[in-house]
Design a protein around this motif. Structure first.
Motif, PDB file in Angstrom:
ATOM      1  N   ASP A 134       0.806  -1.214   0.000  1.00 27.04           N
ATOM      2  CA  ASP A 134       0.000   0.000   0.000  1.00 27.04           C
ATOM      3  C   ASP A 134       0.840   1.265   0.000  1.00 27.04           C
ATOM      4  OD1 ASP A 134      -2.491  -1.332   0.001  1.00 27.04           O
ATOM      5  OD2 ASP A 134      -2.343  -1.698   2.142  1.00 27.04           O
ATOM      6  N   LEU A 135       2.139   1.136  -0.292  1.00 34.18           N
ATOM      7  CA  LEU A 135       3.008   2.300  -0.414  1.00 34.18           C
ATOM      8  C   LEU A 135       2.604   3.101  -1.637  1.00 34.18           C
ATOM      9  CD1 LEU A 135       5.778   3.451   0.826  1.00 34.18           C
ATOM     10  CD2 LEU A 135       6.811   2.400  -1.209  1.00 34.18           C
ATOM     11  N   LEU A 136       2.439   4.400  -1.488  1.00 28.03           N
ATOM     12  CA  LEU A 136       2.058   5.250  -2.616  1.00 28.03           C
ATOM     13  C   LEU A 136       3.304   5.611  -3.421  1.00 28.03           C
ATOM     14  CD1 LEU A 136      -0.582   7.566  -0.874  1.00 28.03           C
ATOM     15  CD2 LEU A 136      -0.965   5.532  -2.286  1.00 28.03           C
ATOM     16  N   VAL A 137       3.299   5.239  -4.688  1.00 30.63           N
ATOM     17  CA  VAL A 137       4.476   5.411  -5.545  1.00 30.63           C
ATOM     18  C   VAL A 137       4.041   5.910  -6.920  1.00 30.63           C
ATOM     19  CG1 VAL A 137       5.762   3.576  -4.388  1.00 30.63           C
ATOM     20  CG2 VAL A 137       4.355   3.025  -6.380  1.00 30.63           C
ATOM     21  N   ASP A 138       5.035   6.290  -7.726  1.00 29.64           N
ATOM     22  CA  ASP A 138       4.792   6.592  -9.138  1.00 29.64           C
ATOM     23  C   ASP A 138       4.967   5.304  -9.936  1.00 29.64           C
ATOM     24  OD1 ASP A 138       4.421   9.269  -8.529  1.00 29.64           O
ATOM     25  OD2 ASP A 138       6.523   9.786  -8.909  1.00 29.64           O
ATOM     26  N   ILE A 139       3.985   4.979 -10.750  1.00 25.96           N
ATOM     27  CA  ILE A 139       4.043   3.777 -11.585  1.00 25.96           C
ATOM     28  C   ILE A 139       4.167   4.208 -13.041  1.00 25.96           C
ATOM     29  CG2 ILE A 139       2.813   1.698 -12.332  1.00 25.96           C
ATOM     30  CD1 ILE A 139       1.443   1.647  -9.629  1.00 25.96           C
ATOM     31  N   PHE A 162       1.736  -4.470 -10.549  1.00 27.14           N
ATOM     32  CA  PHE A 162       1.575  -5.841 -11.027  1.00 27.14           C
ATOM     33  C   PHE A 162       0.216  -6.002 -11.705  1.00 27.14           C
ATOM     34  CE2 PHE A 162       0.933 -10.354 -11.016  1.00 27.14           C
ATOM     35  CZ  PHE A 162       2.202 -10.925 -11.093  1.00 27.14           C
ATOM     36  N   ALA A 163      -0.814  -5.458 -11.096  1.00 27.91           N
ATOM     37  CA  ALA A 163      -2.157  -5.566 -11.660  1.00 27.91           C
ATOM     38  C   ALA A 163      -2.252  -4.867 -13.010  1.00 27.91           C
ATOM     39  CB  ALA A 163      -3.184  -4.981 -10.690  1.00 27.91           C
ATOM     40  N   ASN A 164      -1.573  -3.732 -13.167  1.00 30.29           N
ATOM     41  CA  ASN A 164      -1.598  -3.010 -14.438  1.00 30.29           C
ATOM     42  C   ASN A 164      -1.057  -3.877 -15.569  1.00 30.29           C
ATOM     43  OD1 ASN A 164      -2.666  -0.764 -13.268  1.00 30.29           O
ATOM     44  ND2 ASN A 164      -0.850   0.529 -13.517  1.00 30.29           N
ATOM     45  N   VAL A 179       5.154  -8.859 -13.648  1.00 32.91           N
ATOM     46  CA  VAL A 179       6.517  -8.768 -13.119  1.00 32.91           C
ATOM     47  C   VAL A 179       7.261  -7.604 -13.764  1.00 32.91           C
ATOM     48  CG1 VAL A 179       8.758  -9.917 -13.053  1.00 32.91           C
ATOM     49  CG2 VAL A 179       6.688 -11.213 -12.508  1.00 32.91           C
ATOM     50  N   ALA A 180       7.133  -7.454 -15.082  1.00 35.46           N
ATOM     51  CA  ALA A 180       7.848  -6.388 -15.792  1.00 35.46           C
ATOM     52  C   ALA A 180       7.437  -5.013 -15.278  1.00 35.46           C
ATOM     53  CB  ALA A 180       7.589  -6.503 -17.291  1.00 35.46           C
ATOM     54  N   CYS A 181       6.147  -4.807 -15.078  1.00 34.49           N
ATOM     55  CA  CYS A 181       5.679  -3.504 -14.590  1.00 34.49           C
ATOM     56  C   CYS A 181       6.136  -3.274 -13.148  1.00 34.49           C
ATOM     57  CB  CYS A 181       4.160  -3.423 -14.687  1.00 34.49           C
ATOM     58  SG  CYS A 181       3.509  -1.731 -14.524  1.00 34.49           S
TER      59      CYS A 181
END
Length: 427
Positions: A134-139, A162-164, A179-181
């Motif tokens: 639940d860490l807020l990050v830039d994806i 991962f879900a993206n 995994v790649a994302c």
């Protein structure tokens, strides 16, 4: 009287003794060759047997072309290596541990746990850093399993990465994209280069723990989760088989405050117990023992091609075989609650120190200690300045002192860089 020709003694053949010697030597050579061929073919069959079990997925085509590559020596000998370990919580197939396979929510591939395993170039220690889901990050924008791309996101829970990539499936293509994302997100977050990855699903964890013969660990508080994982366990030393270990890794109800962030210390406790067990059974130093363990566990894991190579895997395992448990560091990356959502977390300055140490291949415990010392110095300096400013305003000193203390407590790192394994008392 003439002796019949058939009764005459036959003359000995010339060089018969030499011929006998040659025949004997040939027999020994043939026997030796047979043994060598048997051993070599046995090793080859064993190698093929193990190698065929490893599910490897190459994700390079799903990663950014600008990411670059690193030259790798055999088994990373003399090189630092970063391995991303991802736990997934799909209930499809053998992972249907709670009878919820039919639910769309749990039938797809999703990330439940993420840890970065860092092995330094000199193999003097083992470091494992958990990243809160639940860490807020830039994806970043990622390629998906169906050939599309996702939009970049900001202040988004880490496990969304991962879900993206994975989308709405749980097959190998979905796992590869997930995994790649995740790797792209981790590299953006940490500045590290992720060399390899390992995906462990529910069945993989169960199988691995059972292949170890179960693990002993210390449970620091009673657990009473009769509704969700069904785990009921008393505090103290416990022996866990694979199924119970999975319950322990997943539980968050009926223990502590019920938050997901409190699961990470338990997961690290389990990893430490697994490592201690592997070391106690010589799985990291004895080739036969390692083969026996690998034979039972590898078929349930998904790995990068490099890590899926048995020579690399064995080389890495044996390179840390002499590392003592006092040189094993298991922490959660330093973080704090997001002010606007207490169910979300934000990285702290201490997290930057952890990533910088891993980039420099220096101990993260030293980095955290240095950061804590600097914070203490800064706090002391601030307190001194406050006292100086308050000399003419004594009536405000109490309130301002309390505020300073509150600020210090609020920014205390949540990561505890301990190297002591609680399970040590259970052996």
């Amino acid at each position: 009287m003439a002796v019949p020709s058939h009764a005459k003694p036959k003359p000995h053949a010339r060089h018969s003794a030499k011929d006998l010697t040659r025949r004997t030597v040939r027999r020994f050579l043939l026997a030796g060759l047979a043994v060598v061929l048997f051993v070599v073919s046995g090793v080859g069959i064993a190698y093929h047997d193990l190698q065929s079990q490893v599910n490897t997925i190459d994700i390079n085509d799903l990663l950014d072309d600008d990411r670059g590559t690193r030259q790798v020596a055999d088994s990373y000998e003399g090189q630092a290596v970063n391995i991303l370990i991802i736990g997934t919580d799909s209930r499809a197939g053998a992972n249907n541990v709670d009878g919820s396979e039919g639910s769309e929510e749990v039938a797809v591939a999703r990330s439940d746990t993420a840890m970065i395993l860092h092995l330094p170039a000199d193999r003097s220690r083992i470091e494992l850093v958990s990243i809160p889901r639940d860490l807020l990050v830039d994806i970043p924008s990622c390629k998906t399993a169906d050939g599309g791309t996702t939009a970049a996101m900001s202040y988004t829970p880490f496990n969304t990465a991962f879900a993206n990539g994975a989308g709405a499936s749980a097959d190998d293509d979905a796992i590869a994209a997930g995994v790649a994302c995740t790797i792209a997100t981790v590299e953006d977050l940490t500045g590290l280069y992720i060399d390899e990855y390992l995906v462990v699903d529910f069945n993989g964890l169960i199988t691995t723990v059972d292949a170890l013969g179960g693990v002993n660990l210390y449970v620091d508080e009673d657990i009473n989760d009769t509704e969700y994982t069904k785990l009921v366990m008393s505090s103290g030393c416990q022996h866990l088989d694979g199924a119970t270990a999975l319950q322990y890794a997943r539980v968050r109800h009926g223990v502590g405050d019920g938050s997901d962030r409190q699961r990470m210390p338990r997961q690290q406790n389990l990893v430490a117990a697994m490592l201690r067990t592997a070391k106690s059974k010589n799985y990291l130093t004895d080739a036969d023992a390692l083969y026996s363990f690998a034979r039972a566990a590898l078929g349930s894991l998904t790995a990068s091609p490099g890590l899926g190579s048995l020579t690399t895997l064995a080389g890495l395992a044996m390179s840390v075989g002499d590392v003592g448990m006092d040189q094993v560091t298991l922490i959660t990356m330093p973080n704090e609650e997001a002010p606007w959502d207490l169910n979300r977390a934000l990285p702290t300055d201490e997290a930057d120190a952890v990533w910088a140490a891993m980039q420099a291949d220096t101990p993260i415990t030293e980095a955290l200690n240095d950061t804590a010392s600097q914070e203490a110095t800064d706090t002391s300096s601030d307190a001194g300045s406050t006292e100086t400013a308050q000399d003419d305003q004594p009536t405000q000193s109490g309130a301002e002192s309390d505020q300073t203390g509150a600020a210090t407590d609020e920014h205390t790192p949540t990561a505890d860089a301990t190297t002591e394994d609680p399970a040590a008392q259970c052996y």
